[in-house]
Design an enzyme around this catalytic site. Sequence first.
Site, PDB file in Angstrom:
ATOM      1  N   GLU A 285       0.877  -1.304   0.346  1.00 16.10           N
ATOM      2  CA  GLU A 285      -0.297  -0.305   0.168  1.00 16.10           C
ATOM      3  C   GLU A 285       1.069   1.576  -0.179  1.00 16.10           C
ATOM      4  O   GLU A 285       1.552   1.452   0.737  1.00 16.10           O
ATOM      5  CB  GLU A 285      -0.953   0.011   1.052  1.00 16.10           C
ATOM      6  CG  GLU A 285      -1.788   1.098   1.723  1.00 16.10           C
ATOM      7  CD  GLU A 285      -2.280   1.700   2.442  1.00 16.10           C
ATOM      8  OE1 GLU A 285      -2.897   2.588   3.391  1.00 16.10           O
ATOM      9  OE2 GLU A 285      -1.819   0.960   3.902  1.00 16.10           O
ATOM     10  N   LYS A 350      -9.760   3.541  -2.680  1.00 17.83           N
ATOM     11  CA  LYS A 350     -10.253   2.870  -1.604  1.00 17.83           C
ATOM     12  C   LYS A 350     -11.554   3.380  -1.538  1.00 17.83           C
ATOM     13  O   LYS A 350     -11.659   4.822  -1.099  1.00 17.83           O
ATOM     14  CB  LYS A 350      -8.917   2.864  -0.160  1.00 17.83           C
ATOM     15  CG  LYS A 350      -9.715   2.693   0.849  1.00 17.83           C
ATOM     16  CD  LYS A 350      -8.125   2.539   1.805  1.00 17.83           C
ATOM     17  CE  LYS A 350      -8.506   2.381   3.375  1.00 17.83           C
ATOM     18  NZ  LYS A 350      -7.656   2.068   4.085  1.00 17.83           N
ATOM     19  N   CYS A 405      -5.134  -2.241   2.992  1.00 14.91           N
ATOM     20  CA  CYS A 405      -4.819  -1.743   4.734  1.00 14.91           C
ATOM     21  C   CYS A 405      -6.584  -2.456   5.286  1.00 14.91           C
ATOM     22  O   CYS A 405      -6.403  -3.263   5.159  1.00 14.91           O
ATOM     23  CB  CYS A 405      -5.471  -0.551   5.024  1.00 14.91           C
ATOM     24  SG  CYS A 405      -4.964  -0.476   6.578  1.00 14.91           S
TER      25      CYS A 405
END
Length: 530
Positions: A285, A350, A405
């Site tokens: 990430e 995201k 994440c």
Amino acid sequence: MISLADRVVLARGWRRALVAIFAGAVGAVAMPPFGVVPALAVSLTPAIWLLDGTRKSPSLAAGLKSAAILGWLWGFGYFVAGLWWLGAAFLVEADQFAWALPFGVFGLPALLAFFPAFGFALARALWTPDAWRIVTFAACLTISEWLRGNLFTGFPWNNPGMALGQNIWLMQTASLVGLYGLTFLSVGIASAPALLGTGRTRPERWTAPALALIALAAMAAFGALRVPGEPVAQVENVRLRLMQPNLPQDAKFNPDNRQAIMRRYLTISSAQHDGHPPTHIIWPESAFPFLLHRDPASLAQIGALVGRDAILITGAARMDQPLPGEAVGKFFNAIQVIDGQGTILSSYDKVHLVPFGEYVPKFLDAAIRAVGLRQFVHIPGGFEPSESRATLAVPGLPAVAATICYEAIFPGEILPDGPRPDMILNVTNDAWFGQTPGPYQHFAQARLRAVEEGLPLVRAANTGISAVVDPYGRVVASLSLGAEGVLDASLPVAISATVSGRYGRFVLTATLVICLMASIARQRRRLSPI
């Protein structure tokens, strides 16, 4: 001689508060990386006895208040003991955030503790003196855990169901009932020993614990039958290379280090392979302290690395084109797919951002900035969330459900709309939390998603734990926390959609409704005049 159960039931004042806090703290030992499952029984058995003690309250309102306070104290102990490692994030830039460390270590647990407070109070409202109170407590605490995982953006970290979600056989039940079904079973099984100390007759003392052991054995037997004895088949013509740079967080987002970071990534990724050249190289990430899509030189370096026969998948911050009148566009925490020409082929933005880590909630933004504070990530205004979850298209790979994440900790939320994908990809950066239990807990939760959905998990983490996990939750290959290097592995094939993946929410809702209705009916029968 007064028994231990009676001492807890009769405890008052500071003694009762201390028992509640200590019991909650012991429960955290059942979570990864410790995984001492009996600790959950040591935690929840006194919780039943404490709630028994509230039946002596002068009124229902007083009993509910006492139960809520006990639930809050139990939750505070549980979350402080299980989430203390969050304080490490405040020390990465200690000059700016160290003063807020107590708020992270104690403030967040204090807020999260209101969820078990609600669960304890709801259970107390339906409490009966017989063995059924174990089922009532399990259902009510499961409801409070579901609320914790969904309200205010949600934070289902260290859900009690994870106590049974670590063992390869026991975790298979998640393929039927999901994480929250495991929560119901974990709480019920771990609470059953309370009857050994408070049962009025021998059958009442032993029936619930015996049923709990039978349930545990049935789960283990189901898992043993479900997990095949041999490895699952592998996707043809796919060879993965996961790069784990183990880059400290304080260096990671320093733009002055951009060239050194890129050289490090390229050098590690170029390590000698085992005779099977990688088809897909995966970096973690937010891999760069700059906007990759606006850096042609870095894209060219990546193109030279992968060549014409491979693809690179990496986390990277992304910025949209500014709108008319704006100086900068919106920023997104993204995954980008890059070919041998240095061309970005596709992206995933995201959806589920971390409050205060990646953005500041709008209703607090002005107040926080007025005192000179910001989110942890060095992005002007923070990241923006994507409006929808979409399948990530990667040449040479089956359809990908991408997560960034902590998106991987949310059960039932990681798959995109539309056709079912064939793998879960998780890129993450746990360097914020150093060598603490946090990264182990994060990996365990992501691993359980593979079991729930029947999909393989591919996970690239900056500092670890990077791994390939098959759809039964078996770790095919991994790099340990704090290691630097590459992990070469094949991609396991997906299996058929699970019961949890198809009907998980319906099964959970029906179970909880039936349990609550039964609790209400039993309480009414007990209170109604003969």
